[in-house]
Scaffold this motif. Structure first.
Motif, PDB file in Angstrom:
ATOM      1  N   GLY A   1       0.864  -1.015   0.003  1.00 36.83           N
ATOM      2  CA  GLY A   1       0.055   0.071   0.078  1.00 36.83           C
ATOM      3  C   GLY A   1       0.868   1.354   0.039  1.00 36.83           C
ATOM      4  N   ASP A   2       2.169   1.160   0.211  1.00 37.45           N
ATOM      5  CA  ASP A   2       2.985   2.382   0.167  1.00 37.45           C
ATOM      6  C   ASP A   2       3.404   2.482  -1.254  1.00 37.45           C
ATOM      7  N   GLY A   3       3.407   3.753  -1.515  1.00 36.96           N
ATOM      8  CA  GLY A   3       4.064   4.133  -3.029  1.00 36.96           C
ATOM      9  C   GLY A   3       5.198   5.081  -2.989  1.00 36.96           C
ATOM     10  N   ALA A   4       5.842   5.502  -3.874  1.00 39.12           N
ATOM     11  CA  ALA A   4       7.171   6.626  -4.121  1.00 39.12           C
ATOM     12  C   ALA A   4       7.046   6.826  -5.484  1.00 39.12           C
ATOM     13  N   LEU A   5       7.517   7.946  -5.899  1.00 37.63           N
ATOM     14  CA  LEU A   5       7.810   8.424  -7.178  1.00 37.63           C
ATOM     15  C   LEU A   5       8.897   7.477  -7.708  1.00 37.63           C
ATOM     16  N   LEU A   6       8.943   7.369  -9.121  1.00 39.46           N
ATOM     17  CA  LEU A   6      10.150   6.614  -9.703  1.00 39.46           C
ATOM     18  C   LEU A   6      11.417   7.426  -9.514  1.00 39.46           C
ATOM     19  N   ASP A   7      11.422   8.715  -9.456  1.00 35.16           N
ATOM     20  CA  ASP A   7      12.606   9.477  -9.529  1.00 35.16           C
ATOM     21  C   ASP A   7      13.477   9.463  -8.117  1.00 35.16           C
ATOM     22  N   GLY A   8      12.736   8.741  -7.213  1.00 35.62           N
ATOM     23  CA  GLY A   8      13.454   8.341  -6.052  1.00 35.62           C
ATOM     24  C   GLY A   8      13.452   9.713  -4.851  1.00 35.62           C
ATOM     25  N   SER A   9      12.728  10.947  -5.249  1.00 36.24           N
ATOM     26  CA  SER A   9      12.847  11.972  -4.492  1.00 36.24           C
ATOM     27  C   SER A   9      12.113  12.035  -2.991  1.00 36.24           C
ATOM     28  N   GLN A  10      11.284  11.067  -2.974  1.00 39.09           N
ATOM     29  CA  GLN A  10      10.442  11.150  -1.704  1.00 39.09           C
ATOM     30  C   GLN A  10      10.426   9.772  -1.069  1.00 39.09           C
ATOM     31  N   ALA A  11      10.369   9.663   0.443  1.00 41.51           N
ATOM     32  CA  ALA A  11      10.302   8.494   1.073  1.00 41.51           C
ATOM     33  C   ALA A  11       8.925   7.942   0.849  1.00 41.51           C
ATOM     34  N   PRO A  12       8.813   6.536   0.835  1.00 41.20           N
ATOM     35  CA  PRO A  12       7.640   5.825   0.614  1.00 41.20           C
ATOM     36  C   PRO A  12       6.418   6.279   1.744  1.00 41.20           C
ATOM     37  N   ALA A  13       5.493   6.420   1.030  1.00 41.81           N
ATOM     38  CA  ALA A  13       4.191   6.833   1.962  1.00 41.81           C
ATOM     39  C   ALA A  13       2.856   5.937   1.322  1.00 41.81           C
ATOM     40  N   PRO A  14       1.915   5.856   2.289  1.00 41.15           N
ATOM     41  CA  PRO A  14       0.711   5.393   1.770  1.00 41.15           C
ATOM     42  C   PRO A  14      -0.086   6.118   0.787  1.00 41.15           C
ATOM     43  N   VAL A  15      -0.603   5.074  -0.222  1.00 43.44           N
ATOM     44  CA  VAL A  15      -1.162   5.777  -1.451  1.00 43.44           C
ATOM     45  C   VAL A  15      -2.801   5.299  -1.335  1.00 43.44           C
ATOM     46  N   ALA A  16      -3.832   6.214  -1.472  1.00 46.00           N
ATOM     47  CA  ALA A  16      -5.208   5.790  -1.224  1.00 46.00           C
ATOM     48  C   ALA A  16      -5.936   4.633  -2.082  1.00 46.00           C
ATOM     49  N   ALA A  17      -6.785   3.651  -1.847  1.00 44.45           N
ATOM     50  CA  ALA A  17      -7.031   2.681  -2.410  1.00 44.45           C
ATOM     51  C   ALA A  17      -7.830   3.187  -3.673  1.00 44.45           C
ATOM     52  N   ASP A  18      -8.588   4.269  -3.237  1.00 50.17           N
ATOM     53  CA  ASP A  18      -9.207   4.832  -4.748  1.00 50.17           C
ATOM     54  C   ASP A  18      -8.204   5.102  -5.467  1.00 50.17           C
ATOM     55  N   LYS A  19      -7.257   5.915  -5.102  1.00 52.11           N
ATOM     56  CA  LYS A  19      -6.554   6.376  -6.180  1.00 52.11           C
ATOM     57  C   LYS A  19      -5.495   4.962  -7.083  1.00 52.11           C
ATOM     58  N   ILE A  20      -5.450   4.108  -6.297  1.00 49.07           N
ATOM     59  CA  ILE A  20      -4.715   3.027  -6.743  1.00 49.07           C
ATOM     60  C   ILE A  20      -5.934   2.370  -8.085  1.00 49.07           C
ATOM     61  N   ARG A  21      -7.086   2.323  -7.349  1.00 45.86           N
ATOM     62  CA  ARG A  21      -7.860   1.841  -8.412  1.00 45.86           C
ATOM     63  C   ARG A  21      -8.143   2.566  -9.734  1.00 45.86           C
ATOM     64  N   GLU A  22      -8.220   3.821  -9.470  1.00 48.97           N
ATOM     65  CA  GLU A  22      -8.476   4.701 -10.494  1.00 48.97           C
ATOM     66  C   GLU A  22      -7.195   4.623 -11.417  1.00 48.97           C
ATOM     67  N   ASP A  23      -6.068   4.626 -11.037  1.00 46.26           N
ATOM     68  CA  ASP A  23      -4.975   4.853 -11.906  1.00 46.26           C
ATOM     69  C   ASP A  23      -4.605   3.334 -12.556  1.00 46.26           C
ATOM     70  N   PHE A  24      -4.971   2.152 -11.755  1.00 50.52           N
ATOM     71  CA  PHE A  24      -4.557   0.876 -12.094  1.00 50.52           C
ATOM     72  C   PHE A  24      -5.579  -0.092 -12.414  1.00 50.52           C
ATOM     73  N   GLY A  25      -6.728   0.326 -12.237  1.00 48.99           N
ATOM     74  CA  GLY A  25      -8.145  -0.615 -12.206  1.00 48.99           C
ATOM     75  C   GLY A  25      -8.057  -1.265 -13.600  1.00 48.99           C
ATOM     76  N   GLU A  26      -7.653  -0.846 -14.650  1.00 49.66           N
ATOM     77  CA  GLU A  26      -7.737  -1.584 -16.026  1.00 49.66           C
ATOM     78  C   GLU A  26      -6.360  -2.702 -16.114  1.00 49.66           C
ATOM     79  N   ALA A  27      -5.168  -2.232 -15.507  1.00 48.53           N
ATOM     80  CA  ALA A  27      -4.075  -3.323 -15.745  1.00 48.53           C
ATOM     81  C   ALA A  27      -4.267  -4.305 -14.417  1.00 48.53           C
ATOM     82  N   MET A  28      -5.101  -3.969 -13.452  1.00 47.42           N
ATOM     83  CA  MET A  28      -5.027  -4.966 -12.545  1.00 47.42           C
ATOM     84  C   MET A  28      -6.341  -6.063 -12.964  1.00 47.42           C
ATOM     85  N   ALA A  29      -7.233  -5.578 -13.569  1.00 43.24           N
ATOM     86  CA  ALA A  29      -8.506  -6.614 -14.072  1.00 43.24           C
ATOM     87  C   ALA A  29      -7.825  -7.387 -15.157  1.00 43.24           C
TER      88      ALA A  29
END
Lengths: 199, 144
Positions: free
Chosen positions: A58-86
Motif C-alpha cells: 500500500g506504500d508508494g513512491a515516485l520513480l525519480d526516488g525523490s520522496q520517502a515511501p508513503a501510503p497511497v489511497a485505495a481509490d487512487k490505486i483503483r483509478e490509475d491501475f484498475g484496468e491493468a489489475m483487471a
C-alpha cells in the motif's frame, strides 16, 4: 510541550501525505502490493533524485526516488491501475509429482493427474512445462537421462488422460535442481520428482 | 546451385529460430494490443507468443495480460509500451535474468521464479528511474 509537539505532528503528517498524492497525480510512481500468495516482498526505486526501498503493502513512491515511501489511497490505486489489475491473468499453479525408486509414480501423485488436467482446462492459452528431477544417487549423466524419462512419462500420461494445451515443454534438470539440498549419493524421495507448471 | 544455397540458408535460419523459444504467452486482451518480435508486429490475442526482445503495446481503452515461463505475470492498462529486453530462465544452469523497460503507461507485475531464485536478476527500467524487484507484486505508472 508534549501538547505542542502533538499539534505539530498532526498538522505535518496529513500535509506530507497530501503532497505525495498530489505529486503522484501528475507523475510516474509505483505502489507495492501484497502478493497473491499473501506475502509481501519489497521493491527499490533508483532515480536521479535518490533511492528508496518500499517494503509495506500500500506504500508508494515516485520513480525519480525523490520522496520517502508513503501510503497511497485505495481509490487512487483503483483509478490509475484498475484496468491493468483487471487484466491480470490467473496466477500459475505448480504441481509436484513423486516417484517410487524408478519410473513409477506414487499412487498419491498418480491421483493428482486429473486435478492438473482440470486446472489446465480452466485457463486461456494454457502453457505447461513438465520438468523431471532425480536425487543425487548415481551418475549425473544417467540422472539427466532418468529425469527426462520421468518427465516424458508424466507428459504422456497427462495427454492420454485428456490434457488439452496451447504449448507444452518437457525438460530434464537431472540432479542439478534439488528440492531438498543433499550431498552427492544421497537417497531422497522428495528429490525424485516431476514438477508441472500450469500457466 | 543458387537454389541449393538459398535453401540451406533457409534451413539454417529455421534451426536458429527454433533454438530461440517463446518466453511467455498472451493470455487475454481487451481492445487493441500488439506484440512486436524479431521486427514483426502481430495483433495480440490469447495465445500470441512473446519472445526475448518483444515490444508489448496497448492502445486507448485497451489492456493485455501475459504470463511468462518462470510464472512472472505482467498486465497492462491503456496506452502502454513495455519491452522485454533480457529474459533468461534456465534454473539448472543458474542462468536467470529479467530486464524490461516500461516506456509509458501502467503495469501490474507479479514476480515469478526468477525473482525468487535470484532477486538481483530482475529490473524494470523506466525513463525516470529503475525498479528493483524483491519477490513481490506492484503496480507502476509512467507518464510521458
Amino acid at each position: 510541550m508534549p501538547f505542542k509537539a502533538g499539534v505539530f505532528r498532526s498538522f505535518l503528517i496529513p500535509f506530507m501525505l497530501a503532497f505525495l498524492l498530489q505529486a503522484c497525480a501528475s507523475e510516474s510512481y509505483i505502489v507495492l502490493l501484497e502478493n497473491p500468495d499473501g506475502h509481501t516482498g519489497a521493491v527499490t526505486v533508483s532515480g536521479e533524485k535518490g533511492k528508496q526501498l518500499i517494503k509495506k503493502a500500500g506504500d508508494g513512491a515516485l520513480l525519480d526516488g525523490s520522496q520517502a515511501p508513503a501510503p497511497v489511497a485505495a481509490d487512487k490505486i483503483r483509478e490509475d491501475f484498475g484496468e491493468a489489475m483487471a487484466a491480470r491473468p490467473k496466477v500459475p499453479k505448480r504441481f509436484i509429482l513423486y516417484f517410487q525408486i524408478d519410473t513409477t509414480l506414487t499412487a498419491e501423485s498418480e491421483g493428482q493427474l486429473p486435478t492438473i488436467i482440470a486446472e489446465a482446462a480452466s485457463r486461456p492459452a494454457v502453457d505447461i512445462s513438465v520438468v523431471g528431477h532425480t536425487d543425487t544417487m548415481g551418475k549425473a549423466d544417467e540422472n539427466a537421462a532418468l529425469a527426462l524419462v520421468r518427465a516424458t512419462l508424466v507428459a504422456n500420461l497427462l495427454k492420454e488422460k485428456g490434457l488439452k494445451y496451447h504449448n507444452m515443454t518437457v525438460e530434464s534438470h537431472g540432479e542439478r535442481n534439488l528440492l531438498i539440498l543433499t550431498p552427492n549419493e544421497v537417497y531422497e524421495p522428495k528429490n525424485r520428482r516431476v514438477e508441472v507448471s500450469v500457466r | 546451385m543458387f537454389k541449393c544455397v538459398v535453401l540451406s540458408g533457409y534451413l539454417l535460419s529455421s534451426v536458429l529460430w527454433a533454438a530461440d523459444a517463446p518466453i511467455g504467452w498472451v493470455k487475454n486482451v481487451t481492445g487493441d494490443a500488439s506484440v512486436s518480435s524479431h521486427g514483426v508486429l502481430v495483433r495480440a490475442e490469447s495465445g500470441t507468443a512473446v519472445w526475448q526482445g518483444s515490444v508489448l503495446r496497448t492502445g486507448a481503452k485497451s489492456s493485455m495480460g501475459i504470463t511468462f515461463k518462470d510464472e512472472t505475470i505482467m498486465s497492462f492498462g491503456p496506452n502502454t509500451q513495455m519491452s522485454v529486453d533480457e529474459y533468461l530462465y534456465a534454473p539448472a544452469q543458474g542462468q536467470l535474468s529479467l530486464v524490461g523497460k516500461l516506456a509509458k503507461g501502467t503495469m501490474n507485475y507479479v514476480s515469478g521464479i526468477i525473482a525468487k531464485l535470484q532477486p538481483d536478476a530482475v529490473a524494470v527500467n523506466t525513463p525516470v528511474g529503475m525498479i528493483g524487484v524483491r519477490g513481490t507484486q506492484f503496480v507502476v505508472k509512467v507518464e510521458e
